[in-house]
Design a protein around this motif. Structure first.
Motif, short mmCIF file in Angstrom:
data_model
loop_
_atom_site.label_atom_id
_atom_site.label_comp_id
_atom_site.label_asym_id
_atom_site.label_seq_id
_atom_site.Cartn_x
_atom_site.Cartn_y
_atom_site.Cartn_z
N PHE A 161 16.07 2.88 90.99
CA PHE A 161 16.70 1.63 90.60
C PHE A 161 15.75 0.81 89.73
N VAL A 162 14.52 0.67 90.19
CA VAL A 162 13.52 -0.10 89.45
C VAL A 162 13.30 0.51 88.07
N ASP A 163 13.16 1.82 87.99
CA ASP A 163 12.97 2.49 86.69
C ASP A 163 14.14 2.22 85.75
N ARG A 164 15.35 2.32 86.28
CA ARG A 164 16.56 2.13 85.46
C ARG A 164 16.63 0.69 84.91
N VAL A 165 16.37 -0.29 85.79
CA VAL A 165 16.45 -1.70 85.34
C VAL A 165 15.32 -2.02 84.36
N MET A 166 14.16 -1.47 84.60
CA MET A 166 13.04 -1.72 83.69
C MET A 166 13.32 -1.11 82.32
N ASP A 167 13.97 0.04 82.29
CA ASP A 167 14.33 0.66 81.00
C ASP A 167 15.33 -0.20 80.24
N ASP A 182 22.20 -6.70 86.12
CA ASP A 182 23.52 -7.33 86.10
C ASP A 182 24.13 -7.33 87.50
N ASP A 183 25.32 -7.90 87.60
CA ASP A 183 25.99 -8.01 88.90
C ASP A 183 26.26 -6.65 89.54
N GLU A 184 26.56 -5.65 88.72
CA GLU A 184 26.80 -4.30 89.25
C GLU A 184 25.53 -3.72 89.85
N ASP A 185 24.38 -4.00 89.24
CA ASP A 185 23.10 -3.56 89.79
C ASP A 185 22.87 -4.19 91.16
N VAL A 186 23.19 -5.46 91.29
CA VAL A 186 22.99 -6.17 92.55
C VAL A 186 23.90 -5.58 93.63
N LYS A 187 25.15 -5.29 93.27
CA LYS A 187 26.07 -4.67 94.23
C LYS A 187 25.54 -3.31 94.68
N MET A 188 25.00 -2.52 93.74
CA MET A 188 24.45 -1.22 94.09
C MET A 188 23.25 -1.39 95.03
N ARG A 203 10.11 -10.98 88.37
CA ARG A 203 9.15 -11.45 87.38
C ARG A 203 9.22 -10.63 86.09
N ALA A 204 9.40 -9.31 86.24
CA ALA A 204 9.34 -8.41 85.09
C ALA A 204 10.63 -8.35 84.28
N VAL A 205 11.76 -8.72 84.88
CA VAL A 205 13.05 -8.62 84.20
C VAL A 205 13.67 -10.01 84.12
N PRO A 206 13.33 -10.74 83.06
CA PRO A 206 13.83 -12.12 82.97
C PRO A 206 15.35 -12.21 82.75
N ASP A 207 15.96 -11.14 82.25
CA ASP A 207 17.41 -11.14 82.02
C ASP A 207 18.11 -10.61 83.26
N SER A 208 18.19 -11.47 84.28
CA SER A 208 18.78 -11.07 85.56
C SER A 208 19.97 -11.94 85.90
N ALA A 209 20.95 -11.31 86.52
CA ALA A 209 22.13 -12.04 86.98
C ALA A 209 21.72 -13.04 88.05
N THR A 210 22.42 -14.15 88.11
CA THR A 210 22.18 -15.16 89.14
C THR A 210 22.32 -14.54 90.53
N ASP A 246 19.95 -14.95 93.95
CA ASP A 246 20.54 -15.38 95.23
C ASP A 246 20.30 -14.34 96.33
N TYR A 247 20.49 -13.07 95.99
CA TYR A 247 20.29 -11.99 96.95
C TYR A 247 18.82 -11.89 97.36
N LEU A 248 17.93 -12.00 96.39
CA LEU A 248 16.50 -11.91 96.67
C LEU A 248 16.03 -13.05 97.57
N VAL A 249 16.51 -14.24 97.32
CA VAL A 249 16.16 -15.39 98.17
C VAL A 249 16.64 -15.14 99.59
N ALA A 250 17.90 -14.78 99.75
CA ALA A 250 18.46 -14.56 101.09
C ALA A 250 17.76 -13.41 101.82
N LEU A 251 17.50 -12.33 101.11
CA LEU A 251 16.85 -11.16 101.70
C LEU A 251 15.43 -11.50 102.16
N THR A 252 14.69 -12.21 101.33
CA THR A 252 13.31 -12.54 101.65
C THR A 252 13.23 -13.54 102.80
#
Length: 145
Positions: free
Chosen positions: A9-15, A20-26, A50-57, A61-67
């Protein structure tokens, strides 16, 4: 240790340089659904923020809740951010060029949610929050003039 699926997942998003929202759902429904959460996973996701500034809201939200859930309610002692946990969080959230907006939210929400919080994280959350409030106030003053 992170799973093979999370690594892919990390490799795919970094590439793509985007989350996007579909990535978050996955991430929610397939990759992390049955995973045991760990500091390594949180570290990877915060680094990804930090590395992917073009991220869906929805990612922020998911990262905050998860952490918050992991650090406050899943990690022992439950409901407590002790010195050791606070040190890890401050190091993770502030690495690189400093905390992202999402990292600042994470710190604030952990302090708000925890029953007790070590002063190291408390000071970090307040300092970053105060700086953000100061910036916002300065921007408003510039816009008003």
């Amino acid at each position: 240790m992170i799973s093979h699926e999370l690594r892919e997942f990390v490799d795919r998003v970094m590439d793509r340089h985007a989350i996007d929202d579909e990535d978050v759902k996955m991430l929610q429904r397939e990759i992390l659904l049955d995973s045991v959460m760990s500091r390594d996973v949180i570290d990877v996701l915060i680094a990804l923020d930090r590395a992917v500034p073009d991220s869906a809201t929805s990612f922020a939200d998911y990262l905050v809740a998860l952490t918050v859930d992991f650090t406050v309610w899943e990690s022992r002692p439950t409901g407590v951010i002790d010195r050791e946990k606070a040190h890890w969080l401050v190091a993770t959230l502030s690495s690189g060029d400093g905390p992202t907006a999402t990292a600042q939210r994470i710190a604030f929400e952990i302090v708000r949610e925890a029953e007790r919080c070590d002063e190291l994280l408390l000071a970090f959350a307040m300092r970053k929050g105060a700086l953000s409030a100061q910036r916002l106030s300065s921007e408003r003053m510039l816009l008003a003039s």
